[in-house]
Design a protein around this motif. Structure first.
Motif, short mmCIF file in Angstrom:
data_model
loop_
_atom_site.label_atom_id
_atom_site.label_comp_id
_atom_site.label_asym_id
_atom_site.label_seq_id
_atom_site.Cartn_x
_atom_site.Cartn_y
_atom_site.Cartn_z
N GLN A 52 1.68 -9.61 12.93
CA GLN A 52 1.67 -8.15 13.00
C GLN A 52 2.90 -7.54 12.35
N THR A 53 4.07 -8.07 12.62
CA THR A 53 5.28 -7.44 12.10
C THR A 53 5.63 -7.89 10.69
N ALA A 54 5.71 -9.18 10.49
CA ALA A 54 6.16 -9.69 9.18
C ALA A 54 5.14 -9.42 8.08
N LEU A 55 3.88 -9.77 8.31
CA LEU A 55 2.88 -9.55 7.25
C LEU A 55 2.64 -8.07 7.00
N SER A 56 2.65 -7.29 8.06
CA SER A 56 2.48 -5.85 7.88
C SER A 56 3.63 -5.27 7.06
N GLY A 57 4.85 -5.65 7.39
CA GLY A 57 6.02 -5.17 6.63
C GLY A 57 6.02 -5.64 5.19
N LEU A 58 5.65 -6.90 4.97
CA LEU A 58 5.61 -7.42 3.60
C LEU A 58 4.53 -6.73 2.77
N THR A 59 3.40 -6.47 3.39
CA THR A 59 2.31 -5.77 2.67
C THR A 59 2.74 -4.35 2.30
N ARG A 60 3.34 -3.66 3.23
CA ARG A 60 3.81 -2.30 2.94
C ARG A 60 4.88 -2.31 1.85
N THR A 61 5.76 -3.29 1.90
CA THR A 61 6.81 -3.41 0.88
C THR A 61 6.21 -3.68 -0.50
N ALA A 62 5.21 -4.55 -0.55
CA ALA A 62 4.55 -4.85 -1.83
C ALA A 62 3.91 -3.59 -2.42
N TYR A 63 3.23 -2.82 -1.60
CA TYR A 63 2.62 -1.59 -2.10
C TYR A 63 3.67 -0.58 -2.53
N PHE A 64 4.78 -0.52 -1.81
CA PHE A 64 5.87 0.37 -2.21
C PHE A 64 6.42 -0.04 -3.57
N ILE A 65 6.59 -1.33 -3.80
CA ILE A 65 7.08 -1.82 -5.10
C ILE A 65 6.09 -1.48 -6.21
N MET A 66 4.78 -1.49 -5.87
CA MET A 66 3.77 -1.13 -6.87
C MET A 66 3.73 0.37 -7.12
N GLY A 67 4.43 1.14 -6.27
CA GLY A 67 4.49 2.58 -6.49
C GLY A 67 3.64 3.40 -5.54
N PHE A 68 3.10 2.78 -4.50
CA PHE A 68 2.27 3.50 -3.53
C PHE A 68 3.09 3.82 -2.30
N GLN A 69 3.04 5.07 -1.90
CA GLN A 69 3.67 5.50 -0.66
C GLN A 69 2.59 6.12 0.20
N VAL A 70 2.31 5.50 1.31
CA VAL A 70 1.23 5.94 2.18
C VAL A 70 1.82 6.57 3.44
N LYS A 71 1.34 7.75 3.75
CA LYS A 71 1.76 8.42 4.97
C LYS A 71 0.54 8.56 5.87
N VAL A 72 0.70 8.22 7.13
CA VAL A 72 -0.39 8.32 8.09
C VAL A 72 -0.30 9.67 8.77
N LYS A 73 -1.39 10.40 8.73
CA LYS A 73 -1.47 11.66 9.44
C LYS A 73 -2.30 11.42 10.69
N GLY A 74 -1.81 11.86 11.80
CA GLY A 74 -2.52 11.60 13.05
C GLY A 74 -2.02 10.33 13.69
N ILE A 122 -3.16 -16.60 3.81
CA ILE A 122 -2.80 -15.30 4.37
C ILE A 122 -4.01 -14.70 5.09
N LEU A 123 -5.16 -14.78 4.46
CA LEU A 123 -6.39 -14.26 5.06
C LEU A 123 -6.74 -15.01 6.34
N SER A 124 -6.57 -16.32 6.36
CA SER A 124 -6.86 -17.11 7.56
C SER A 124 -5.98 -16.72 8.73
N SER A 125 -4.75 -16.29 8.44
CA SER A 125 -3.84 -15.90 9.52
C SER A 125 -4.30 -14.62 10.22
N LEU A 126 -5.16 -13.86 9.57
CA LEU A 126 -5.72 -12.65 10.18
C LEU A 126 -6.93 -12.96 11.05
N GLN A 127 -7.29 -14.22 11.12
CA GLN A 127 -8.44 -14.69 11.89
C GLN A 127 -9.70 -13.90 11.57
#
Length: 160
Positions: A52-74, A122-127
């Motif tokens: 939950q913490t490490a993969l989530s953070g790494l995924t968000r970091t990868a998208y940030f490096i690609m130039g995507f900034q996602v903001k959650v509303k709600g 990586i996919l297998s770790s998400l069960q």
């Protein structure tokens, strides 16, 4: 000047994303190493928190490096509020953003994806709930597995 920035930034971004991808593979490998009940029992304790913490953070970091900034509303629905989370059209690499923002839930995926190098681990770790296109009973089995996980009273993570 823009072309020069692209020539410098593209390889730098690619190297960073490859590094993050390999780090995510390492995290997923550690979290699932010698996992009891592999695929049949939910990840618990430090294994689940690590995903939950490490993969989530790494995924968000990868998208940030690609130039995507996602903001959650709600507010993201909790597991008790929504054991099943539906994302549509569920057909692009942007689905990983949803996974990262919702705490790395279980997903429904083709069984073939689990054998892909690096991404399969990586996919297998998400069960995931694996869907086999060759099995005629796969649709019925998938619905039964999603229902079983949704009714597990929080033992399994959300299913997307």
């Amino acid at each position: 000047q823009t072309v020069l920035q692209g020539i410098i930034l593209l390889p730098l971004r690619a190297i960073c994303i490859i590094f993050i991808l390999l780090l995510a593979w390492l995290v997923a490998s550690i979290a699932t190493f010698c996992q009891p009940g592999r695929g049949f029992l939910p990840l618990e304790g430090w294994r689940r928190r690590m995903i939950q913490t490490a993969l989530s953070g790494l995924t968000r970091t990868a998208y940030f490096i690609m130039g995507f900034q996602v903001k959650v509303k709600g507010k993201v629905a909790s597991l008790s509020e929504a054991p099943i989370f539906v994302a549509a059209p569920h057909s692009s690499f942007f689905d990983a953003i949803i996974c990262a923002l919702t705490g790395m839930p279980s997903i429904v995926s083709r069984a073939e994806n689990l054998s892909t190098p690096v991404f399969g681990t990586i996919l297998s770790s998400l069960q995931p709930v694996a869907v086999s296109r060759q099995d005629p009973d796969s649709r019925k089995n998938t619905v039964a597995e999603i229902t079983r996980r949704a009714l597990s009273r929080g033992q399994w993570p959300q299913v997307i």
